[in-house]
Design a protein around this motif. Structure first.
Motif, PDB file in Angstrom:
ATOM      1  N   LEU A 129       0.822  -1.209   0.000  1.00  0.00           N
ATOM      2  CA  LEU A 129       0.000   0.000   0.000  1.00  0.00           C
ATOM      3  C   LEU A 129       0.857   1.259   0.000  1.00  0.00           C
ATOM      4  CD1 LEU A 129      -2.856  -0.941   2.492  1.00  0.00           C
ATOM      5  CD2 LEU A 129      -2.983  -0.802  -0.009  1.00  0.00           C
ATOM      6  N   ASN A 143      -9.655   0.483  -4.321  1.00  0.00           N
ATOM      7  CA  ASN A 143      -9.725  -0.291  -3.080  1.00  0.00           C
ATOM      8  C   ASN A 143      -8.478  -0.052  -2.225  1.00  0.00           C
ATOM      9  OD1 ASN A 143     -10.902  -2.397  -1.339  1.00  0.00           O
ATOM     10  ND2 ASN A 143      -9.104  -3.587  -1.981  1.00  0.00           N
ATOM     11  N   ARG A 173      -8.859   3.210  -0.522  1.00  0.00           N
ATOM     12  CA  ARG A 173      -9.784   3.074   0.610  1.00  0.00           C
ATOM     13  C   ARG A 173      -9.064   2.495   1.831  1.00  0.00           C
ATOM     14  NH1 ARG A 173     -12.026  -0.994   2.798  1.00  0.00           N
ATOM     15  NH2 ARG A 173     -11.421  -2.418   1.116  1.00  0.00           N
ATOM     16  N   ARG A 174      -8.272   1.461   1.607  1.00  0.00           N
ATOM     17  CA  ARG A 174      -7.546   0.830   2.712  1.00  0.00           C
ATOM     18  C   ARG A 174      -6.498   1.783   3.300  1.00  0.00           C
ATOM     19  NH1 ARG A 174      -5.172  -4.420   0.194  1.00  0.00           N
ATOM     20  NH2 ARG A 174      -4.354  -4.710   2.319  1.00  0.00           N
ATOM     21  N   GLU A 179      -8.203   4.170   5.599  1.00  0.00           N
ATOM     22  CA  GLU A 179      -8.523   3.518   6.863  1.00  0.00           C
ATOM     23  C   GLU A 179      -7.279   3.388   7.737  1.00  0.00           C
ATOM     24  OE1 GLU A 179     -10.171  -0.202   5.752  1.00  0.00           O
ATOM     25  OE2 GLU A 179     -12.127   0.622   5.127  1.00  0.00           O
ATOM     26  N   THR A 180      -6.159   3.044   7.122  1.00  0.00           N
ATOM     27  CA  THR A 180      -4.907   2.854   7.859  1.00  0.00           C
ATOM     28  C   THR A 180      -4.436   4.146   8.503  1.00  0.00           C
ATOM     29  OG1 THR A 180      -4.217   1.044   6.398  1.00  0.00           O
ATOM     30  CG2 THR A 180      -2.485   2.153   7.664  1.00  0.00           C
TER      31      THR A 180
END
Length: 311
Positions: free
Chosen positions: A10, A39, A42-43, A46-47
């Motif tokens: 990521l 996606n 998005r992750r 969140e992280t």
């Protein structure tokens, strides 16, 4: 936050996203689908607990948190690259690698002839792509799209690695039939007509005027410090053009001494030390942290350093 729960891929996604500011382009560069990149974003959000990139009328814009992460992210990825970089040395003799180097015509005239002579002997198939300061921005250099920037710089991003190649002073060029040749001093220098050359490190120097002393550079700042101002008749962005213009009767070009020395054999020109003190400047080589540990890049930096060290 547990590191074992973080997908380090990521970070690569985030680096590309912050650079491109476009999900579709970022996905294409990574060879993944746009939904996969969305996606990933998005992750990432969140992280980090932050939007990171916000859609506006001007496209996707990084948040303050994302801007603060970007230099740290590049350092992390550069360190990872160092760990996985093959230990084999760069084979210059058989390489056809293209090195993209940004420099001014001062660098082209003073450094490149000796560099090419060395490359012809040690790496005959290596190619140099020479760019001008106005071709690139610091951001593009930081992203590793350019191998090296070689120039004089007022400012430079803190993330850049850099090395001083040499220091240079200034010299005055004027035609042998210029009236000043019979009475060369500070007073006659001030009364003469002058050719100004850009000191810009990156980007085009736009909107220069004779009254803009602070933007005119070292020569005019040195004059201003002793209470004088010269009359500038011509503004140019090229040192060799300035030398050519100086061959015209009545014009003086005050340029770096190494560039002036190229004209020292010309029967039409006189080379003189300026009639006042001008501080020396540093001619530097700088590069992105992303390229710091690359074997080919280490090789070309060493070659350039070697060539520059020969007076």
């Amino acid at each position: 936050m547990n590191l074992d729960k973080i997908d380090l891929n990521l970070l690569v996604y985030l680096d590309i996203l912050l650079r491109e500011r476009n999900v579709t382009r970022s996905a294409s560069l990574l060879g993944i689908t746009q939904p996969a990149m969305s996606n990933g974003l998005r992750r990432l959000r969140e992280t980090f607990g932050d939007p990171l990139l916000v859609r506006t009328s001007e496209g996707m814009v990084p948040t303050e948190r994302a801007q603060s992460l970007q230099p740290l992210l590049r350092q992390i990825l550069a360190s990872v690259e160092q760990v996985i970089e093959p230990t084999t040395e760069f084979d210059a003799k058989s390489s056809d690698r293209v090195f993209r180097i940004m420099t001014s015509d001062y660098g082209e005239a003073t450094l490149l002839p000796r560099l090419l002579k060395r490359l012809n002997r040690e790496a005959p198939d290596v190619v140099l792509d020479i760019l001008t300061p106005s071709d690139m921005s610091f951001l593009e250099v930081e992203q590793g799209l350019v191998d090296l920037v070689i120039n004089r710089f007022d400012t430079m991003p803190q993330s850049f690695h850099q090395k001083t190649l040499w220091k240079d002073s200034f010299s005055c060029l004027f035609a042998v039939d210029n009236p000043i040749s019979h009475d060369y001093c500070l007073e006659t220098y001030i009364r003469a007509n002058h050719v100004w050359v850009s000191k810009t490190g990156m980007g085009a120097g736009m909107g220069i005027t004779p009254e803009d002393t602070k933007r005119l550079g070292w020569v005019d700042e040195a004059l201003d410090s002793i209470g004088y101002k010269r009359h500038i008749s011509v503004f140019t962005r090229h040192y060799q053009s300035a030398a050519l213009l100086a061959s015209q009767r009545g014009l003086i070009a005050t340029i770096p001494s190494r560039a002036a020395a190229i004209q020292s054999e010309s029967p039409r020109l006189v080379v003189k030390k300026p009639p006042f003190d001008i501080p020396e400047f540093e001619f530097k080589m700088a590069w992105s942290p992303l390229l710091q540990h690359n074997a080919a890049h280490r090789w070309i930096r060493q070659v350039i350093s070697d060539v520059a060290s020969v007076s």
